[in-house]
Scaffold this active site. Structure first.
Site, short mmCIF file in Angstrom:
data_model
loop_
_atom_site.label_atom_id
_atom_site.label_comp_id
_atom_site.label_asym_id
_atom_site.label_seq_id
_atom_site.Cartn_x
_atom_site.Cartn_y
_atom_site.Cartn_z
N ARG A 10 0.93 -1.03 -0.21
CA ARG A 10 -0.21 0.16 -0.14
C ARG A 10 1.01 1.38 0.12
O ARG A 10 1.17 1.67 -1.14
CB ARG A 10 -0.89 -0.05 1.52
CG ARG A 10 -2.42 1.18 1.60
CD ARG A 10 -1.92 2.61 0.91
NE ARG A 10 -1.41 2.66 2.82
CZ ARG A 10 -0.84 3.66 2.96
NH1 ARG A 10 -1.07 4.54 2.87
NH2 ARG A 10 -0.73 3.77 4.49
N GLU A 11 1.74 1.36 1.20
CA GLU A 11 2.03 2.68 1.38
C GLU A 11 3.24 2.65 0.94
O GLU A 11 3.59 3.65 -0.82
CB GLU A 11 3.22 2.57 2.35
CG GLU A 11 3.77 3.88 2.63
CD GLU A 11 3.47 5.44 3.52
OE1 GLU A 11 2.34 5.36 3.92
OE2 GLU A 11 3.76 6.15 2.08
N HIS A 70 -6.70 -0.56 2.88
CA HIS A 70 -6.78 1.01 3.22
C HIS A 70 -7.69 1.32 2.88
O HIS A 70 -8.49 1.25 1.27
CB HIS A 70 -5.55 2.11 2.85
CG HIS A 70 -4.80 3.00 3.54
ND1 HIS A 70 -4.47 3.57 3.01
CD2 HIS A 70 -4.86 3.11 4.86
CE1 HIS A 70 -3.79 4.64 3.08
NE2 HIS A 70 -4.19 4.48 4.59
N ARG A 132 -9.19 0.06 12.20
CA ARG A 132 -7.73 1.14 12.74
C ARG A 132 -8.33 2.22 11.99
O ARG A 132 -9.03 2.17 10.99
CB ARG A 132 -6.90 0.24 12.00
CG ARG A 132 -5.65 2.07 12.53
CD ARG A 132 -4.64 1.15 12.21
NE ARG A 132 -4.87 1.38 10.15
CZ ARG A 132 -4.23 1.78 9.04
NH1 ARG A 132 -2.48 0.47 9.42
NH2 ARG A 132 -4.10 1.90 7.95
N THR A 166 2.58 11.46 9.09
CA THR A 166 2.07 11.43 8.04
C THR A 166 3.53 12.38 7.22
O THR A 166 4.00 11.96 6.11
CB THR A 166 0.93 12.51 7.80
OG1 THR A 166 -0.33 11.41 8.46
CG2 THR A 166 0.73 12.60 6.08
N HIS A 202 3.00 4.67 12.73
CA HIS A 202 3.54 5.37 11.51
C HIS A 202 4.15 6.34 11.01
O HIS A 202 3.47 7.11 11.16
CB HIS A 202 1.76 5.36 10.27
CG HIS A 202 1.99 4.99 9.19
ND1 HIS A 202 2.43 4.59 8.07
CD2 HIS A 202 2.00 6.02 7.97
CE1 HIS A 202 2.37 4.00 7.11
NE2 HIS A 202 2.45 5.55 6.68
N HIS A 204 7.23 8.19 8.90
CA HIS A 204 7.67 8.56 7.57
C HIS A 204 8.98 9.81 8.17
O HIS A 204 9.27 9.44 9.18
CB HIS A 204 6.56 10.06 6.78
CG HIS A 204 5.82 9.44 6.38
ND1 HIS A 204 5.77 8.83 4.89
CD2 HIS A 204 4.43 8.50 6.77
CE1 HIS A 204 4.57 8.40 4.56
NE2 HIS A 204 3.94 7.94 5.58
N HIS A 297 41.38 -3.72 9.24
CA HIS A 297 40.21 -3.99 9.27
C HIS A 297 39.82 -6.13 8.92
O HIS A 297 39.57 -6.94 9.57
CB HIS A 297 38.60 -3.81 8.58
CG HIS A 297 38.17 -2.16 8.88
ND1 HIS A 297 36.58 -1.96 9.43
CD2 HIS A 297 38.89 -1.35 10.21
CE1 HIS A 297 37.34 -0.98 9.45
NE2 HIS A 297 38.59 -0.37 9.58
C1 HCA Z 1 -2.15 8.03 2.74
C2 HCA Z 1 -0.88 8.94 4.32
C3 HCA Z 1 -1.14 7.91 5.69
C4 HCA Z 1 -1.97 7.04 5.91
C5 HCA Z 1 -1.87 6.21 7.61
C6 HCA Z 1 -3.39 5.77 7.43
C7 HCA Z 1 -0.44 8.44 6.44
O1 HCA Z 1 -1.16 7.94 2.29
O2 HCA Z 1 -2.96 7.80 2.66
O3 HCA Z 1 -3.85 5.23 7.86
O4 HCA Z 1 -2.87 4.80 9.23
O5 HCA Z 1 1.35 9.08 6.13
O6 HCA Z 1 -0.57 9.22 7.22
O7 HCA Z 1 0.45 6.95 5.01
CU CU Z 2 2.20 7.18 5.85
#
Ligand code: HCA
Ligand code: CU
Length: 395
Positions: A10-11, A70, A132, A166, A202, A204, A297
């Site tokens: 997904r991501e 998602h 979730r 995010t 989550h 980034h 090394h």
């Molecule tokens: C996205 C944003 C998301 C969602 C994370 C989630 C983020 O690409 O839709 O739904 O738990 O980073 O907030 O990946």
């Molecule tokens: Cu994300």
């Protein structure tokens, strides 16, 4: 025990240029299942019919992992997601002031109404569904908004609240700006209402802190951590699966939870199909991760690898190796000769010295010297040179 949610499908597919065909997605899901990943976020079915089909296919594959979809906070999208036969559903809707005003054009109350309506609908459709709710951009949203939305979401049927960094904004140790602060505050506030959902995070990697933040959240009591293979994702991506697991195995109690020996094959597979190469110095899976180079090394690891390795590559089914170049010492040449099966030449000091000098010359081109491919030719060249020199001398 901490749970891992992998979002490569997904991501990860939100990485510019990345497209995984349905059969590739299934193969990735099978690898992830084999490694022991708890939840596989397989995509957003509303994006494309093919994605919906791929999710449905994975959901039917009989994997141990939960398979998730998602979804935007819309009944229609939830309906599409549930039609894929998933047992996990992630619904996201931001409650940050900026997003509410600039994008959705509604107030917090209306936003919460919408969240509750959609979660209630999802719960009605499927009693045993894991739901979730993610207040997207959680860590740049007023904590009061996040708490209010989370309480309402759990009361409506959400089992998990995810804290999404995010934009890669959080940083460990900074009060009110660490993900740990969000994990702790949310847990405390929900507990006051007798609500005990699992807390997911989550992170980034915009500031290069995704892994540090994930470990910070783990330490603060997060229950589920999101990752992807190679850290793929929007912009600079998210937490890298392999990097997280190798750090967690040192601190979690059940050490045998993950089958790390599958990681190399998975990373090579994802790299091939995403057309994104793994950087040579990528921890664990980069070409150089267990390669020793400088003279000091190589001399040390020839005696005991642990002198320059805190990780055991055998965990990953990998062997440590040696590189040749300008930084090499004499010993490295001997070891490399052994490696290519020319051990008998090691006694010939002059020849080894000539090979050593030639390697240093070749190193000036500035690219790695491949021991298996190039050393045999270098050796032959030096043998010929030595013969010619000795013939000239004997005349
Ligand atoms: C996205 C944003 C998301 C969602 C994370 C989630 C983020 O690409 O839709 O739904 O738990 O980073 O907030 O990946
Ligand atoms: Cu994300």
């Amino acid at each position: 025990m901490i749970q891992i949610l992998d979002s490569t499908l997904r991501e990860g597919e939100q990485t510019p240029g990345v497209y995984f065909a349905p059969e590739i997605k299934l193969a990735i899901a099978q690898f992830l299942d084999c490694i022991g990943i708890d939840i596989i976020e397989a995509g957003n079915p509303a994006v494309d019919r093919e994605i919906a089909k791929a999710i449905a296919h994975i959901a039917k594959a009989g994997l141990k992992a939960k398979i998730g979809a998602h979804s935007l906070c819309r009944k229609d999208d939830v309906k599409k997601a549930l039609e894929c036969g998933v047992n996990f559903l992630g619904i996201f809707f931001s409650v940050s002031e900026n997003r509410l005003q600039q994008d959705y054009d509604i107030g917090l109350e209306k936003a919460i109404e919408k969240i509750v309506e959609v979660i209630t609908y999802a719960r009605e459709q499927q009693e045993n569904l894991l739901i979730r709710y993610t207040p997207e951009d959680t860590v740049r949203s007023p904590i009061e908004n996040v708490i209010a939305a989370a309480i309402a979401a759990v009361k409506a049927g959400a089992n998990i609240i995810s804290i999404a960094d995010t934009t890669g904004y959080t940083t460990p140790f900074v009060q009110n700006r660490s993900i740990a602060y969000y994990v702790k505050t949310l847990k405390e506030e929900l507990a006051k209402q007798q609500l005990y959902p699992q807390i997911e995070i989550h992170c980034h990697n915009d500031r290069g802190l995704a892994l540090a933040n994930a470990l910070d959240a783990y330490n603060a009591g997060a229950d589920i951590i999101d990752v992807s293979v190679m850290g793929l994702g929007e912009r600079s991506g998210i937490v890298d699966l392999a990097e997280l697991l190798i750090n967690l195995i040192d601190i979690v109690e059940e050490k045998s939870a993950w089958n790390l020996s599958q990681l190399k094959e998975l990373y090579d597979f994802v790299s091939e199909h995403s057309h994104i190469s793994i950087s040579p110095h990528h921890p664990l899976l980069g070409k150089n991760a267990f390669t020793h180079y400088a003279g000091v090394h190589v001399n040390a690891v020839a005696k005991d690898e642990r002198l320059y390795q805190s990780l055991n590559p055998e965990l990953l089914g990998i062997k440590s190796s040696l590189a040749l170049g300008m930084q090499s010492g004499y010993i490295a040449v001997k070891l490399a000769l052994k490696q290519i099966g020319r051990e008998e030449l090691i006694e010939n000091q002059d020849l080894v010295m000539n090979i050593f000098q030639e390697i240093k010359e070749i190193a000036k081109r500035g690219t790695p010297i491949d021991i298996e491919q190039e050393l045999p030719t270098i050796v032959e060249h030096c043998i010929v040179n030595q013969r010619v020199t000795s013939e000239i001398c004997s005349v």
